[in-house]
Structures are given as structure tokens and as C-alpha cells.
Design an enzyme around this catalytic site. Structure first.
Site, mmCIF file in Angstrom:
data_model
loop_
_atom_site.group_PDB
_atom_site.id
_atom_site.type_symbol
_atom_site.label_atom_id
_atom_site.label_comp_id
_atom_site.label_asym_id
_atom_site.label_seq_id
_atom_site.Cartn_x
_atom_site.Cartn_y
_atom_site.Cartn_z
ATOM 1 N N TYR A 1 -7.498 15.575 -7.839
ATOM 2 C CA TYR A 1 -6.555 14.884 -8.766
ATOM 3 C C TYR A 1 -5.722 16.089 -9.280
ATOM 4 C CZ TYR A 1 -5.385 11.802 -12.417
ATOM 5 O OH TYR A 1 -4.561 10.947 -13.044
ATOM 6 N N ASP B 1 0.815 -1.174 0.020
ATOM 7 C CA ASP B 1 0.108 0.019 0.053
ATOM 8 C C ASP B 1 0.831 1.195 -0.006
ATOM 9 O OD1 ASP B 1 -1.772 2.165 0.584
ATOM 10 O OD2 ASP B 1 -2.680 1.355 2.087
HETATM 11 N N1 LIG Z 1 -5.531 6.343 -17.211
HETATM 12 C C1 LIG Z 1 -5.372 7.538 -17.545
HETATM 13 O O1 LIG Z 1 -6.093 8.168 -18.398
HETATM 14 C C2 LIG Z 1 -4.519 8.388 -16.863
HETATM 15 C C3 LIG Z 1 -4.074 9.519 -17.356
HETATM 16 C C4 LIG Z 1 -2.991 10.267 -16.831
HETATM 17 C C5 LIG Z 1 -2.261 9.838 -15.657
HETATM 18 N N2 LIG Z 1 -2.799 8.535 -15.065
HETATM 19 C C6 LIG Z 1 -2.002 8.311 -13.833
HETATM 20 O O2 LIG Z 1 -1.366 7.022 -14.221
HETATM 21 C C7 LIG Z 1 -1.412 6.130 -12.952
HETATM 22 C C8 LIG Z 1 -1.956 4.706 -13.463
HETATM 23 O O3 LIG Z 1 -3.392 4.827 -13.718
HETATM 24 P P1 LIG Z 1 -4.118 3.563 -14.464
HETATM 25 O O4 LIG Z 1 -5.133 4.341 -15.518
HETATM 26 O O5 LIG Z 1 -3.456 2.551 -14.892
HETATM 27 O O6 LIG Z 1 -5.093 3.291 -13.240
HETATM 28 P P2 LIG Z 1 -5.747 2.139 -12.830
HETATM 29 O O7 LIG Z 1 -7.126 2.479 -11.785
HETATM 30 O O8 LIG Z 1 -6.265 1.140 -13.803
HETATM 31 O O9 LIG Z 1 -4.805 1.032 -11.937
HETATM 32 C C9 LIG Z 1 -4.188 1.844 -10.671
HETATM 33 C C10 LIG Z 1 -3.555 0.793 -9.803
HETATM 34 O O10 LIG Z 1 -3.074 1.339 -8.756
HETATM 35 C C11 LIG Z 1 -3.490 0.484 -7.677
HETATM 36 N N3 LIG Z 1 -3.431 1.303 -6.336
HETATM 37 C C12 LIG Z 1 -4.195 2.084 -6.016
HETATM 38 N N4 LIG Z 1 -4.308 2.654 -4.911
HETATM 39 C C13 LIG Z 1 -3.084 2.020 -4.337
HETATM 40 C C14 LIG Z 1 -2.404 1.939 -3.015
HETATM 41 N N5 LIG Z 1 -2.678 2.794 -2.001
HETATM 42 N N6 LIG Z 1 -1.188 1.293 -3.027
HETATM 43 C C15 LIG Z 1 -0.840 0.528 -4.029
HETATM 44 N N7 LIG Z 1 -1.304 0.462 -5.173
HETATM 45 C C16 LIG Z 1 -2.709 1.164 -5.310
HETATM 46 C C17 LIG Z 1 -4.632 -0.021 -7.943
HETATM 47 O O11 LIG Z 1 -4.892 -1.298 -7.149
HETATM 48 C C18 LIG Z 1 -4.498 -0.397 -9.422
HETATM 49 O O12 LIG Z 1 -4.002 -1.704 -9.836
HETATM 50 C C19 LIG Z 1 -1.986 6.817 -11.877
HETATM 51 O O13 LIG Z 1 -1.253 7.487 -11.200
HETATM 52 C C20 LIG Z 1 -2.890 7.523 -12.771
HETATM 53 O O14 LIG Z 1 -3.384 8.913 -11.835
HETATM 54 C C21 LIG Z 1 -3.737 7.963 -15.720
#
Ligand SMILES: NC(=O)c1ccc[n+]([C@@H]2O[C@H](COP(=O)([O-])OP(=O)(O)OC[C@H]3O[C@@H](n4cnc5c(N)ncnc54)[C@H](O)[C@@H]3O)[C@@H](O)[C@H]2O)c1
Length: 238
Positions: free
Chosen positions: A145, A53
């Protein structure tokens, strides 16, 4: 093999962008510890899954100890785990705000703090902090965010200037809308609006973000620190 003999930790690596980064790094020869809140039921393959976590300081200590015990060193950290709530300034609640700041912002600090001693012992390192285009520009929703992802930019600069003497580079990575569970969980109206505003006319594939992370993590970026790499199909260029 652009990451041969490197050892990497990627957080939030059970799915989405984190999983794509972990797999891309492994393809390039890295030993990858793929850390997440959920490590059951996912195809780890060549990755080493680790229950973690990012908001828990003790969990970070165990993660770094076990990684260095298993692989002997630590070269790369990708602070990728993140969450989003689509709350306007007026609709945001204290509880939701605090959770998002804890996961997206505070965890980036405690993650950097946790890995630096091991990187220093190894003589170098690369930290990639995943921000967002929404850390650079804003829409009316997602106040927490925006706050947390903008903080990641300056925290990365602070890391860069703090640890340059240790040959540890720190950079921010800014994905645009990327086709993951996070995006599939949000309203189609938001997704449609962002895609319509993206000059390349589509969402990003997780592997395209992973390629950016790979560059920043690898020795090809040996003189790149304290900067932002934007992978957004031109969204922030307008
Ligand atoms: N998908 C997008 O469009 C997008 C765009 C810009 C930035 N991001 C950033 O990219 C990163 C990944 O995004 P994603 O789209 O793959 O998200 P996602 O929700 O598909 O995956 C996120 C992962 O993080 C894990 N997670 C959440 N809280 C946690 C914690 N406290 N400890 C450990 N793991 C934890 C979840 O279990 C999940 O497996 C994030 O930081 C997100 O803000 C995503």
C-alpha cells in the site's frame, strides 16, 4: 453548481469514498459515470453505474467510449478504486503485492492514458488520483500500500507536466483514515491508533474527502496542477 455541464468518471464508486465523490459531483451538476467491479445492489440514484475493472485495459476503452457516446464529452476522472492488505515487509507475498500494485498503481497509469485523448478533444480536463496519507508517511505494516500510494504522487506530477499543454490538470488527493468499509474491515487496534494520532481526534467522513475532490475537479482549481491535497485532520502535520 460548481460542475455544471461537466462529465465525470469516478472509479471504485459503488461505496465509500468513491460513492461520496460521485454523489457530491452529481449534486454540483455533473453527469457522473460511477464505475466499479460491483454495480448490482447499490443505490445509483442520479449516477450512471458502469461495470468496470480498473486493472483491465479493454474495460477502460469501453468505459471511455460509452461515456463520451452517452454524454458527448469527458472532463473529469477520479482514479479512486483501491485495495489494502496489512502485510509487513517480511509477511508480504508476491501475489498480494502484485494485486495491490495492479489496482492502486498500474490502474492509475492506464486510467490516465485512457481518458486523455477525450479530454484533449474537449480542450481541457481534470484528473484526481486518490493516494493516501500512507503515500506520504509510513507504518510498519502495509508495504505494498505504501509503495503504490507513494507512486501515485509522482505519477500525478508526471501527468501534470505531460498534459499541461492540453489544459489537463492532474493532482493527488490524500485522505486520512476515512470511515468506510475498507477501514471497518481492518483491525480496531490499527484504526484506534490512527485516530489517536490525528490532531482533530476523529476519522474523516467520506463527504469531507469528496469536498477535496470537488475542489480539484472544478474550475476553482484552474491553476492547481501537480500538487497534493491532504485531507487528514492534521495526521501528517506532526
Ligand atoms: N478509507 C480510508 O481510510 C482511506 C484512506 C486513504 C486513502 N484511501 C483510498 O481511497 C480510495 C477509496 O477507499 P475506500 O475507503 O472508499 O475503500 P472501499 O474498500 O470502501 O471501496 C473501494 C471500492 O473500490 C472498488 N474496487 C476495488 N478494486 C477494484 C477494481 N479492480 N476495479 C474497480 N473497482 C474496484 C471496490 O469494489 C469498492 O467499491 C482507495 O484508493 C483507498 O486506498 C482510503
Amino acid at each position: 453548481m460548481r460542475l455544471a455541464r461537466k462529465v465525470a468518471i469516478v472509479t471504485g464508486a459503488a461505496r465509500g469514498i468513491g460513492l461520496a465523490i460521485a454523489r457530491r459531483f452529481a449534486e454540483e451538476g455533473a453527469c457522473v459515470v460511477a464505475a466499479d467491479l460491483h454495480v448490482e445492489d447499490w443505490p445509483a440514484g442520479q449516477l450512471t453505474p458502469f461495470l468496470h475493472d480498473v486493472t483491465d485495459e479493454k474495460s477502460w476503452a469501453t468505459l471511455v467510449d460509452e461515456t463520451t457516446t452517452l454524454f458527448g464529452r469527458l472532463d473529469i476522472l477520479v482514479n479512486n478504486a483501491g485495495i489494502i492488505s496489512h502485510n509487513t515487509i517480511e509477511a508480504e507475498t508476491m501475489e498480494s503485492w502484485q494485486r495491490e500494485i495492479d489496482v492502486n498503481q498500474t490502474a492509475v497509469w492506464i486510467g490516465m492514458r485512457a481518458v486523455v485523448p477525450a479530454m484533449r478533444r474537449g480542450g481541457s480536463g481534470s484528473i484526481v488520483n486518490v493516494s493516501s496519507t500512507w503515500g506520504l508517511v509510513a507504518v510498519p505494516s502495509a508495504i505494498a500500500y505504501h509503495a503504490s500510494k507513494a507512486a501515485v504522487v509522482n505519477m500525478s506530477r508526471c501527468g501534470a507536466v505531460s498534459f499541461a499543454k492540453d489544459r489537463i490538470r492532474v493532482n493527488a488527493l490524500h485522505p486520512g483514515l476515512t470511515l468506510t468499509e475498507m477501514v471497518r474491515a481492518q483491525s480496531e487496534e490499527i484504526t484506534g491508533r490512527v485516530v489517536a494520532m490525528t490532531p482533530l481526534g476523529r476519522g474523516c467522513e467520506p463527504r469531507e474527502v469528496a469536498n477535496g475532490a470537488l475542489f480539484l475537479a472544478s474550475d476553482e482549481a484552474s491553476f492547481v496542477t501537480g500538487t497534493s491535497l491532504i485531507v487528514d485532520g492534521g495526521y501528517t502535520a506532526q
